[in-house]
Each structure stands twice: as structure tokens, then as C-alpha cells.
Design a protein around this motif. Structure first.
Motif, PDB file in Angstrom:
ATOM      1  N   GLY A  86       6.910 -10.689  20.452  1.00 19.80           N
ATOM      2  CA  GLY A  86       6.595  -9.219  20.099  1.00 19.80           C
ATOM      3  C   GLY A  86       7.813  -8.386  20.577  1.00 19.80           C
ATOM      4  N   THR A  87       8.639  -9.066  21.406  1.00 21.94           N
ATOM      5  CA  THR A  87       9.995  -8.323  21.938  1.00 21.94           C
ATOM      6  C   THR A  87      10.887  -8.631  21.042  1.00 21.94           C
ATOM      7  OG1 THR A  87      10.403 -10.052  23.352  1.00 21.94           O
ATOM      8  CG2 THR A  87       9.025  -8.514  24.027  1.00 21.94           C
ATOM      9  N   PHE A  88      11.931  -7.644  21.002  1.00 21.63           N
ATOM     10  CA  PHE A  88      13.087  -7.705  20.172  1.00 21.63           C
ATOM     11  C   PHE A  88      14.400  -7.624  20.906  1.00 21.63           C
ATOM     12  CE2 PHE A  88       9.494  -5.852  17.578  1.00 21.63           C
ATOM     13  CZ  PHE A  88       9.462  -6.725  16.392  1.00 21.63           C
ATOM     14  N   ASN A  89      15.207  -8.060  20.255  1.00 21.55           N
ATOM     15  CA  ASN A  89      16.852  -7.934  20.674  1.00 21.55           C
ATOM     16  C   ASN A  89      17.584  -7.286  19.372  1.00 21.55           C
ATOM     17  OD1 ASN A  89      19.305  -7.408  21.856  1.00 21.55           O
ATOM     18  ND2 ASN A  89      19.439  -9.690  22.644  1.00 21.55           N
ATOM     19  N   GLU A  90      17.535  -6.008  19.103  1.00 24.07           N
ATOM     20  CA  GLU A  90      18.078  -5.285  18.079  1.00 24.07           C
ATOM     21  C   GLU A  90      17.611  -5.974  16.676  1.00 24.07           C
ATOM     22  OE1 GLU A  90      22.122  -4.513  17.918  1.00 24.07           O
ATOM     23  OE2 GLU A  90      22.055  -3.578  19.983  1.00 24.07           O
TER      24      GLU A  90
ATOM     25  N   ASP B 101       0.862  -0.959   0.121  1.00 20.48           N
ATOM     26  CA  ASP B 101      -0.164  -0.351  -0.085  1.00 20.48           C
ATOM     27  C   ASP B 101       0.940   1.273   0.153  1.00 20.48           C
ATOM     28  OD1 ASP B 101       1.096   0.121   2.583  1.00 20.48           O
ATOM     29  OD2 ASP B 101      -0.872   0.108   3.567  1.00 20.48           O
ATOM     30  N   GLY B 102       2.185   1.262   0.048  1.00 22.79           N
ATOM     31  CA  GLY B 102       3.171   2.174  -0.202  1.00 22.79           C
ATOM     32  C   GLY B 102       3.528   2.811   1.124  1.00 22.79           C
ATOM     33  N   SER B 103       3.154   2.269   2.187  1.00 22.39           N
ATOM     34  CA  SER B 103       3.586   2.758   3.604  1.00 22.39           C
ATOM     35  C   SER B 103       4.883   1.986   3.862  1.00 22.39           C
ATOM     36  CB  SER B 103       2.528   2.376   4.650  1.00 22.39           C
ATOM     37  OG  SER B 103       2.313   0.987   4.802  1.00 22.39           O
ATOM     38  N   LEU B 104       5.366   2.398   4.917  1.00 23.94           N
ATOM     39  CA  LEU B 104       6.926   2.067   5.231  1.00 23.94           C
ATOM     40  C   LEU B 104       6.838   1.424   6.610  1.00 23.94           C
ATOM     41  CD1 LEU B 104       8.489   5.446   4.488  1.00 23.94           C
ATOM     42  CD2 LEU B 104       8.264   3.467   2.905  1.00 23.94           C
ATOM     43  N   TYR B 105       7.669   0.564   6.641  1.00 23.30           N
ATOM     44  CA  TYR B 105       7.935  -0.276   7.969  1.00 23.30           C
ATOM     45  C   TYR B 105       9.572  -0.118   8.278  1.00 23.30           C
ATOM     46  CZ  TYR B 105       3.477  -2.356   7.720  1.00 23.30           C
ATOM     47  OH  TYR B 105       2.116  -2.740   7.979  1.00 23.30           O
ATOM     48  N   VAL B 106       9.901   0.380   9.451  1.00 22.59           N
ATOM     49  CA  VAL B 106      11.201   0.705   9.638  1.00 22.59           C
ATOM     50  C   VAL B 106      11.687  -0.179  10.875  1.00 22.59           C
ATOM     51  CG1 VAL B 106      13.064   2.359  10.500  1.00 22.59           C
ATOM     52  CG2 VAL B 106      11.044   3.075   9.180  1.00 22.59           C
ATOM     53  N   ALA B 107      12.930  -0.703  11.059  1.00 21.71           N
ATOM     54  CA  ALA B 107      13.303  -1.734  12.047  1.00 21.71           C
ATOM     55  C   ALA B 107      14.302  -0.513  12.769  1.00 21.71           C
ATOM     56  CB  ALA B 107      14.428  -2.688  11.514  1.00 21.71           C
ATOM     57  N   ASP B 108      13.536  -0.052  13.823  1.00 24.64           N
ATOM     58  CA  ASP B 108      14.076   0.914  14.804  1.00 24.64           C
ATOM     59  C   ASP B 108      14.939   0.015  15.718  1.00 24.64           C
ATOM     60  OD1 ASP B 108      14.479   3.262  16.168  1.00 24.64           O
ATOM     61  OD2 ASP B 108      12.675   3.712  17.021  1.00 24.64           O
ATOM     62  N   THR B 109      16.195  -0.044  15.479  1.00 26.27           N
ATOM     63  CA  THR B 109      16.847  -1.380  15.930  1.00 26.27           C
ATOM     64  C   THR B 109      17.313  -0.999  17.535  1.00 26.27           C
ATOM     65  OG1 THR B 109      17.637  -1.582  13.764  1.00 26.27           O
ATOM     66  CG2 THR B 109      19.061  -2.640  15.622  1.00 26.27           C
ATOM     67  N   ALA B 110      17.866  -0.181  17.706  1.00 24.32           N
ATOM     68  CA  ALA B 110      18.433   0.022  19.100  1.00 24.32           C
ATOM     69  C   ALA B 110      17.397   0.549  20.008  1.00 24.32           C
ATOM     70  CB  ALA B 110      19.508   1.104  19.396  1.00 24.32           C
ATOM     71  N   ASN B 111      15.892   0.970  19.486  1.00 22.37           N
ATOM     72  CA  ASN B 111      14.874   1.144  20.248  1.00 22.37           C
ATOM     73  C   ASN B 111      14.128  -0.146  20.312  1.00 22.37           C
ATOM     74  OD1 ASN B 111      14.936   3.708  21.164  1.00 22.37           O
ATOM     75  ND2 ASN B 111      14.197   4.735  19.153  1.00 22.37           N
ATOM     76  N   HIS B 112      14.513  -1.232  19.715  1.00 18.67           N
ATOM     77  CA  HIS B 112      14.017  -2.596  19.874  1.00 18.67           C
ATOM     78  C   HIS B 112      12.507  -2.550  19.519  1.00 18.67           C
ATOM     79  CE1 HIS B 112      17.767  -3.670  21.879  1.00 18.67           C
ATOM     80  NE2 HIS B 112      17.358  -2.436  22.694  1.00 18.67           N
ATOM     81  N   ARG B 113      12.089  -1.835  18.321  1.00 16.53           N
ATOM     82  CA  ARG B 113      10.802  -1.845  18.011  1.00 16.53           C
ATOM     83  C   ARG B 113      10.735  -1.482  16.345  1.00 16.53           C
ATOM     84  NH1 ARG B 113       9.563   4.334  20.165  1.00 16.53           N
ATOM     85  NH2 ARG B 113      10.839   5.500  18.753  1.00 16.53           N
TER      86      ARG B 113
ATOM     87  N   ALA C   8      18.453 -23.122  11.939  1.00 16.41           N
ATOM     88  CA  ALA C   8      19.161 -22.589  13.003  1.00 16.41           C
ATOM     89  C   ALA C   8      19.531 -21.048  12.048  1.00 16.41           C
ATOM     90  CB  ALA C   8      20.473 -23.389  13.182  1.00 16.41           C
ATOM     91  N   LEU C   9      19.675 -19.998  12.991  1.00 14.06           N
ATOM     92  CA  LEU C   9      20.034 -18.748  12.601  1.00 14.06           C
ATOM     93  C   LEU C   9      21.009 -18.236  13.471  1.00 14.06           C
ATOM     94  CD1 LEU C   9      16.307 -17.255  12.064  1.00 14.06           C
ATOM     95  CD2 LEU C   9      18.100 -18.036  10.317  1.00 14.06           C
ATOM     96  N   TRP C  10      21.769 -17.400  12.937  1.00 16.08           N
ATOM     97  CA  TRP C  10      23.224 -16.676  13.859  1.00 16.08           C
ATOM     98  C   TRP C  10      23.107 -15.239  13.202  1.00 16.08           C
ATOM     99  CZ3 TRP C  10      28.118 -19.672  15.088  1.00 16.08           C
ATOM    100  CH2 TRP C  10      28.837 -18.877  15.827  1.00 16.08           C
TER     101      TRP C  10
ATOM    102  N   THR D 246      17.338 -10.054  15.377  1.00 20.77           N
ATOM    103  CA  THR D 246      18.803 -10.582  14.953  1.00 20.77           C
ATOM    104  C   THR D 246      19.479 -11.144  16.306  1.00 20.77           C
ATOM    105  OG1 THR D 246      19.124  -8.692  13.363  1.00 20.77           O
ATOM    106  CG2 THR D 246      21.029  -9.551  14.341  1.00 20.77           C
ATOM    107  N   TRP D 247      19.592 -10.597  17.594  1.00 21.37           N
ATOM    108  CA  TRP D 247      20.122 -11.271  18.358  1.00 21.37           C
ATOM    109  C   TRP D 247      19.351 -12.132  19.354  1.00 21.37           C
ATOM    110  CZ3 TRP D 247      24.336 -11.062  16.464  1.00 21.37           C
ATOM    111  CH2 TRP D 247      24.956  -9.974  15.962  1.00 21.37           C
ATOM    112  N   ASN D 248      17.909 -12.274  18.891  1.00 19.85           N
ATOM    113  CA  ASN D 248      17.220 -13.312  19.576  1.00 19.85           C
ATOM    114  C   ASN D 248      17.251 -14.772  18.256  1.00 19.85           C
ATOM    115  OD1 ASN D 248      16.176 -12.574  22.072  1.00 19.85           O
ATOM    116  ND2 ASN D 248      14.831 -11.215  21.114  1.00 19.85           N
ATOM    117  N   ALA D 249      17.985 -14.356  17.412  1.00 17.88           N
ATOM    118  CA  ALA D 249      18.098 -15.649  16.293  1.00 17.88           C
ATOM    119  C   ALA D 249      16.894 -15.990  15.743  1.00 17.88           C
ATOM    120  CB  ALA D 249      19.230 -16.724  17.152  1.00 17.88           C
TER     121      ALA D 249
END
Length: 292
Positions: free
Chosen positions: A65-69, A24-36, A115-117, A86-89
Motif C-alpha cells: 500500500g506504499t508507493f515510490n512514484e 462505474d464511470g469513476s476515475l482513478y489517478v496516479a498522483d505520482t509525486a504524492n505517492h498515492r 522481473a520489472l524495470w 514504478t520505482w518499487n518495480a
């Protein structure tokens, strides 16, 4: 257009790494250090924000629904969102509004199929298959929409078809797979023969990506017309090529103006061929005109 600045409120970013454009043209952003994850309208207006910090303990996954970067994400044709936690693999799957749907993957080496690393990026093809840059295991894993492994691209090494620190994965309109083979300093392109079997098609050298720091992780995007653009994070620039690897254009330098960057990372084309760039350390998104 420039969107956002450093901070923790909605519409602000802390070391964001990736951006993906929805159907639909909207954007999703990995706000990495805010873990969201932040969901934005094309003009930068905030639509939704979801996620908080959560880390996997030994033998126990972080809460859904929680994240580690989260370093990367991709949007499926049905508008749902896959996030490389990423760091929750693991990869988490969400509805367009942030409602949790599913999660797959676990920390491990390449001897284990799922497996993911340190996964850094996600791309989704027209069939809904999910391509995950399993960076630390030096491969791209292909999953069904529900998280069953259905293919694999590449293996560790430096020969044709082998990968060393594959950070980002993108797909063109014909389903070819483009990979930033970072420590081999090249972009590799793969083509699917038998279902789930991908063979190297072509590659081209990148006179960039010299460093092996945690920050020097380049991303790639392919436009509808086949133009390939990639970031050169520690070179503070964007480089664009035709599908055969011929250099077309590039721009950028260190700074915080409308044409300079402080660590460009994620890139994505919108429906009009404009290029979105994540400017990590300036905490913002930048949009450049098609063919700029």
C-alpha cells in the motif's frame, strides 16, 4: 471540465501521470509525486485517497500500500485496481475502495519472467488479464489476475514487433494491444493468436516523441469506437488516429488554459467517448468532449 491543481491535499496533485476510468464511470489517478492514488467521481469529487511513500530496501519490499512514484494504473472489469508502482518495480492490486489485495513483480532484467524495470502503465482486458508496460526491459508482460505470468508482448529492438521504451499499453474492444513504442517513434498494434502469444499486426510512425528525457513518456487510449489518442508530452499536444493509424485530429500547445498543457501524459476515454488527459506539470485533469 478541469479538475484539481498543484498541491498535497485531497483533490490536489503533484506531477500526476495517469488516469483510468472504472466500469462505474469513476476515475482513478496516479498522483505520482504524492505517492498515492486518488479515486474521483466523474465530476471530480474526491471519493477516496490512499497510499504514502515507501521504497524497497535491498532484499526487502516496501510495505503493502506504499508507493515510490506510481506512474500508471488500470481498472479490471470487476472494478479492482492495478497500480504500476514504478520505482518499487512491482504491481499492486487493490479493491475499488483502496483495500490492498495482492502484489507481484520484483526488480530485475528480462532474463527473469516476472522481473520489472520501471513499469509505467497497466491495462486490463475483458478476461481480467493484466498487461504491464515493463518499460526498462522493453516488453509488455501479461499476468493472470493473481499475478502469474501468462504471456509476453514484444522484445528489445527496432524491427517489427520489437520495442524500445514501451511506456503505455491499451486494449481495444477486440483485445488488440496498442503500445507507445516511444524511442522507435511509433505506435505498434499486436494481435493474439495462440493464447498468450502476440504477433505484430500494424504500426504507424509518430512524428513526435523526439526526446528521451524522463518526462517524455507518452500514453495511449482506445475508445469503444476504435479511436486511438496519444499524448505528445514535450510537444504539449494530444494526437488522435483511426484504428489503421490515419491521423484524425490533434490539439494543444504550451500553457495553462482550457486547451493547452504543461506536459500531457495519461489519457483515458470514458463511457461517453470523452477524453480525460493528465496535465502533469499543471497538476490537473482535463476532460474534452467526444470528437473534439
Amino acid at each position: 471540465l478541469t479538475v484539481g491543481f498543484i498541491g498535497t491535499s485531497a483533490g490536489q496533485f503533484n506531477l500526476p501521470r495517469d488516469v483510468a476510468v472504472a466500469p462505474d464511470g469513476s476515475l482513478y489517478v496516479a498522483d505520482t509525486a504524492n505517492h498515492r492514488i486518488q479515486h474521483l467521481a466523474p465530476d471530480g469529487t474526491v471519493l477516496q485517497v490512499w497510499g504514502s511513500y515507501g521504497a524497497s530496501a535491498e532484499g526487502q519490499d516496501a510495505p503493502a500500500g506504499t508507493f515510490n512514484e506510481p506512474w500508471g494504473l488500470g481498472v479490471a472489469p470487476d472494478g479492482t485496481v492495478y497500480v504500476a508502482d514504478t520505482w518499487n518495480a512491482r504491481v499492486q492490486h487493490f479493491a475499488a475502495d483502496g483495500r490492498f489485495l495482492n502484489s507481484f513483480g520484483a526488480f530485475g532484467d528480462a532474463q527473469t519472467p516476472n522481473a520489472l524495470w520501471g513499469p509505467r502503465d497497466v491495462a486490463v482486458d475483458g478476461q481480467g488479464r493484466v498487461f504491464v508496460a515493463d518499460t526498462g526491459n522493453k516488453r509488455i508482460l501479461v499476468f493472470s489476475p493473481s499475478g502469474q505470468q501468462v504471456g509476453e508482448v514484444g522484445q528489445p529492438g527496432y524491427a517489427e514487433g520489437q520495442l524500445d521504451e514501451p511506456v503505455s499499453v491499451a486494449l481495444d474492444s477486440d483485445g488488440r494491444v496498442y503500445i507507445t513504442d516511444t524511442w522507435n517513434q511509433r505506435i505498434q498494434v499486436f494481435e493474439e493468436g495462440e493464447p498468450g502469444v502476440f504477433e505484430p499486426l500494424r504500426e504507424w510512425s509518430m512524428e513526435a516523441w523526439y526526446g528521451q528525457s524522463l518526462d517524455n513518456k507518452p500514453y495511449v487510449a482506445v475508445s469503444r469506437s476504435g479511436e486511438v489518442c496519444t499524448s505528445d508530452p514535450e510537444g504539449y499536444r494530444i494526437l488522435c488516429f483511426n484504428p489503421e493509424g490515419t491521423f484524425l485530429r490533434g490539439w494543444g500547445d504550451f500553457g495553462a488554459t482550457e486547451t493547452t498543457f504543461d506536459l500531457p501524459a495519461g489519457v483515458a476515454f470514458d463511457r461517453d467517448g470523452r477524453l480525460w488527459v493528465v496535465d502533469v506539470k499543471n497538476g490537473r485533469l482535463m476532460r474534452f468532449p467526444a470528437g473534439s
